[in-house]
Design a protein around this motif. Sequence first.
Motif, PDB file in Angstrom:
ATOM      1  N   ALA A 199       7.133   5.615  10.792  1.00 25.65           N
ATOM      2  CA  ALA A 199       7.035   7.126  11.383  1.00 25.65           C
ATOM      3  C   ALA A 199       6.070   7.486  11.801  1.00 25.65           C
ATOM      4  CB  ALA A 199       7.242   8.176  10.052  1.00 25.65           C
ATOM      5  N   PRO A 200       6.143   8.012  13.152  1.00 23.56           N
ATOM      6  CA  PRO A 200       4.698   8.196  13.793  1.00 23.56           C
ATOM      7  C   PRO A 200       4.103   9.625  13.587  1.00 23.56           C
ATOM      8  CG  PRO A 200       6.827   8.696  15.267  1.00 23.56           C
ATOM      9  CD  PRO A 200       7.153   8.229  14.179  1.00 23.56           C
ATOM     10  N   GLU A 201       4.858  10.364  12.829  1.00 25.43           N
ATOM     11  CA  GLU A 201       4.156  11.793  12.275  1.00 25.43           C
ATOM     12  C   GLU A 201       4.836  11.644  10.803  1.00 25.43           C
ATOM     13  OE1 GLU A 201       7.250  14.849  13.733  1.00 25.43           O
ATOM     14  OE2 GLU A 201       6.442  13.515  15.430  1.00 25.43           O
ATOM     15  N   LYS A 202       4.047  12.722  10.144  1.00 26.21           N
ATOM     16  CA  LYS A 202       4.497  13.108   8.726  1.00 26.21           C
ATOM     17  C   LYS A 202       6.017  13.352   8.897  1.00 26.21           C
ATOM     18  CE  LYS A 202       3.769  15.813   4.646  1.00 26.21           C
ATOM     19  NZ  LYS A 202       2.968  16.849   4.220  1.00 26.21           N
ATOM     20  N   THR A 203       6.625  12.688   7.964  1.00 26.26           N
ATOM     21  CA  THR A 203       8.275  12.607   8.007  1.00 26.26           C
ATOM     22  C   THR A 203       8.733  12.879   6.601  1.00 26.26           C
ATOM     23  OG1 THR A 203       8.401  11.635  10.266  1.00 26.26           O
ATOM     24  CG2 THR A 203      10.561  11.551   8.884  1.00 26.26           C
ATOM     25  N   VAL A 204       9.906  13.621   6.330  1.00 26.34           N
ATOM     26  CA  VAL A 204      10.347  13.907   5.146  1.00 26.34           C
ATOM     27  C   VAL A 204      11.928  13.144   5.373  1.00 26.34           C
ATOM     28  CG1 VAL A 204      11.246  15.376   3.357  1.00 26.34           C
ATOM     29  CG2 VAL A 204       9.117  15.625   4.623  1.00 26.34           C
ATOM     30  N   VAL A 232      20.883   6.087  -6.476  1.00 21.81           N
ATOM     31  CA  VAL A 232      19.908   6.749  -6.620  1.00 21.81           C
ATOM     32  C   VAL A 232      19.703   7.701  -5.539  1.00 21.81           C
ATOM     33  CG1 VAL A 232      18.650   5.695  -8.493  1.00 21.81           C
ATOM     34  CG2 VAL A 232      18.258   5.000  -6.205  1.00 21.81           C
ATOM     35  N   VAL A 233      19.277   8.880  -5.464  1.00 21.17           N
ATOM     36  CA  VAL A 233      18.645   9.598  -4.250  1.00 21.17           C
ATOM     37  C   VAL A 233      17.271   9.534  -4.153  1.00 21.17           C
ATOM     38  CG1 VAL A 233      18.751  11.502  -2.988  1.00 21.17           C
ATOM     39  CG2 VAL A 233      20.610  11.021  -4.215  1.00 21.17           C
ATOM     40  N   ARG A 234      16.413   9.129  -3.417  1.00 21.49           N
ATOM     41  CA  ARG A 234      15.154   9.037  -3.172  1.00 21.49           C
ATOM     42  C   ARG A 234      14.615  10.178  -2.272  1.00 21.49           C
ATOM     43  NH1 ARG A 234      15.381   2.970  -4.208  1.00 21.49           N
ATOM     44  NH2 ARG A 234      14.788   2.724  -6.623  1.00 21.49           N
ATOM     45  N   LEU A 235      13.330  10.451  -2.336  1.00 25.44           N
ATOM     46  CA  LEU A 235      12.611  11.293  -1.261  1.00 25.44           C
ATOM     47  C   LEU A 235      11.396  10.381  -0.820  1.00 25.44           C
ATOM     48  CD1 LEU A 235      11.649  13.986  -0.345  1.00 25.44           C
ATOM     49  CD2 LEU A 235      10.228  14.334  -2.024  1.00 25.44           C
ATOM     50  N   GLY A 236      11.340  10.425   0.507  1.00 27.34           N
ATOM     51  CA  GLY A 236      10.201   9.868   1.124  1.00 27.34           C
ATOM     52  C   GLY A 236       9.324  10.685   2.013  1.00 27.34           C
ATOM     53  N   VAL A 237       8.170  10.649   1.699  1.00 25.17           N
ATOM     54  CA  VAL A 237       7.230  11.464   2.584  1.00 25.17           C
ATOM     55  C   VAL A 237       6.411  10.631   3.156  1.00 25.17           C
ATOM     56  CG1 VAL A 237       5.537  13.214   2.971  1.00 25.17           C
ATOM     57  CG2 VAL A 237       7.264  13.516   0.996  1.00 25.17           C
ATOM     58  N   VAL A 238       6.587  10.159   4.575  1.00 31.12           N
ATOM     59  CA  VAL A 238       6.040   9.022   5.046  1.00 31.12           C
ATOM     60  C   VAL A 238       5.342   9.192   6.472  1.00 31.12           C
ATOM     61  CG1 VAL A 238       7.806   7.519   4.036  1.00 31.12           C
ATOM     62  CG2 VAL A 238       8.252   8.451   6.090  1.00 31.12           C
ATOM     63  N   GLN A 239       4.321   8.434   6.702  1.00 30.95           N
ATOM     64  CA  GLN A 239       3.924   8.388   8.015  1.00 30.95           C
ATOM     65  C   GLN A 239       2.928   6.992   8.176  1.00 30.95           C
ATOM     66  OE1 GLN A 239       1.032  11.586   9.032  1.00 30.95           O
ATOM     67  NE2 GLN A 239       0.756  11.035  10.946  1.00 30.95           N
ATOM     68  N   GLY A 240       3.197   6.339   9.484  1.00 33.61           N
ATOM     69  CA  GLY A 240       2.927   4.962   9.432  1.00 33.61           C
ATOM     70  C   GLY A 240       3.899   4.095   9.435  1.00 33.61           C
ATOM     71  N   SER A 254       0.124  13.898  -0.883  1.00 31.64           N
ATOM     72  CA  SER A 254      -0.805  13.599   0.250  1.00 31.64           C
ATOM     73  C   SER A 254      -0.766  12.064   0.531  1.00 31.64           C
ATOM     74  CB  SER A 254      -2.104  14.091   0.038  1.00 31.64           C
ATOM     75  OG  SER A 254      -2.767  13.449  -1.272  1.00 31.64           O
ATOM     76  N   HIS A 255      -0.011  11.033  -0.067  1.00 32.70           N
ATOM     77  CA  HIS A 255      -0.162   9.591   0.186  1.00 32.70           C
ATOM     78  C   HIS A 255       0.755   9.622   1.503  1.00 32.70           C
ATOM     79  CE1 HIS A 255       0.611   5.394  -0.195  1.00 32.70           C
ATOM     80  NE2 HIS A 255      -0.455   5.549  -1.070  1.00 32.70           N
ATOM     81  N   PRO A 256       0.062   8.585   2.314  1.00 34.97           N
ATOM     82  CA  PRO A 256       0.992   8.438   3.530  1.00 34.97           C
ATOM     83  C   PRO A 256       2.447   7.682   3.568  1.00 34.97           C
ATOM     84  CG  PRO A 256      -1.044   6.811   3.388  1.00 34.97           C
ATOM     85  CD  PRO A 256      -1.010   7.915   2.295  1.00 34.97           C
ATOM     86  N   TRP A 257       2.512   7.089   2.494  1.00 27.94           N
ATOM     87  CA  TRP A 257       3.944   6.586   2.173  1.00 27.94           C
ATOM     88  C   TRP A 257       4.301   6.590   0.990  1.00 27.94           C
ATOM     89  CZ3 TRP A 257       6.328   4.645   6.737  1.00 27.94           C
ATOM     90  CH2 TRP A 257       7.449   4.325   6.608  1.00 27.94           C
ATOM     91  N   TYR A 258       4.846   7.749   0.537  1.00 26.56           N
ATOM     92  CA  TYR A 258       5.353   8.110  -0.861  1.00 26.56           C
ATOM     93  C   TYR A 258       6.751   8.214  -1.003  1.00 26.56           C
ATOM     94  CZ  TYR A 258       6.223  11.854  -4.359  1.00 26.56           C
ATOM     95  OH  TYR A 258       6.861  12.440  -5.561  1.00 26.56           O
ATOM     96  N   ASN A 259       7.317   7.645  -1.921  1.00 25.72           N
ATOM     97  CA  ASN A 259       8.862   7.409  -2.256  1.00 25.72           C
ATOM     98  C   ASN A 259       8.834   7.629  -3.797  1.00 25.72           C
ATOM     99  OD1 ASN A 259      11.248   6.029  -2.830  1.00 25.72           O
ATOM    100  ND2 ASN A 259      10.906   4.800  -1.203  1.00 25.72           N
ATOM    101  N   PRO A 307       1.058  -1.130  -0.026  1.00 28.96           N
ATOM    102  CA  PRO A 307      -0.048  -0.058   0.085  1.00 28.96           C
ATOM    103  C   PRO A 307       0.964   1.285  -0.057  1.00 28.96           C
ATOM    104  CG  PRO A 307       0.107  -0.710   2.198  1.00 28.96           C
ATOM    105  CD  PRO A 307       0.706  -1.726   1.288  1.00 28.96           C
ATOM    106  N   TYR A 308       1.753   1.205  -0.774  1.00 32.40           N
ATOM    107  CA  TYR A 308       2.968   2.454  -0.769  1.00 32.40           C
ATOM    108  C   TYR A 308       2.708   3.091  -2.191  1.00 32.40           C
ATOM    109  CZ  TYR A 308       4.602  -0.938   2.804  1.00 32.40           C
ATOM    110  OH  TYR A 308       4.741  -1.730   3.753  1.00 32.40           O
ATOM    111  N   LEU A 309       2.849   4.329  -2.253  1.00 36.04           N
ATOM    112  CA  LEU A 309       3.185   4.905  -3.462  1.00 36.04           C
ATOM    113  C   LEU A 309       4.798   4.979  -3.729  1.00 36.04           C
ATOM    114  CD1 LEU A 309       2.106   6.310  -6.237  1.00 36.04           C
ATOM    115  CD2 LEU A 309       1.904   8.594  -4.783  1.00 36.04           C
TER     116      LEU A 309
END
Length: 125
Positions: A105-110, A47-55, A32-37, A7-9
């Motif tokens: 990630a217990p909160e929205k984390t970059v 590669v360098v990846r960006l993660g915007v994650v929560q959960g 706005s996805h809770p686990w975006y990579n 269930p990740y993007l």
Amino acid sequence: MSTDAFPYLTRINVLYAAGEIIDVPALVAANSHPWYNQTLCEVNQSVVRLGVVQGEYHWHKHDAEDEFFYVVSGRFLIDLEDRLVDLGPGQAFVVHKGLLHRPRAPEKTVILMVEATGIVPTGNT
């Protein structure tokens, strides 16, 4: 292992070429996805990846590749079999290849990640 089963993007396409400006805050704001990579760029054989994650992510390992995690904002936890790694902004950690781990990630984390180009983000298990 396909990333479609989770269930990740996860976008492994390279978004920026060498010489382009990468606007990380704009990418974070647009997601706005809770686990975006998203793979941002290639640097040599990595590669360098960006993660915007929560959960929670699932327990997994990478048999042949290390993973580098750098926290830009928020709080990032990495469960290992024998301990918990608790990271805040400006902190980083390398998960050695073959080590079973679960990112959380217990909160929205970059985060920014540096990984081998061919790594499967969801792991080998």
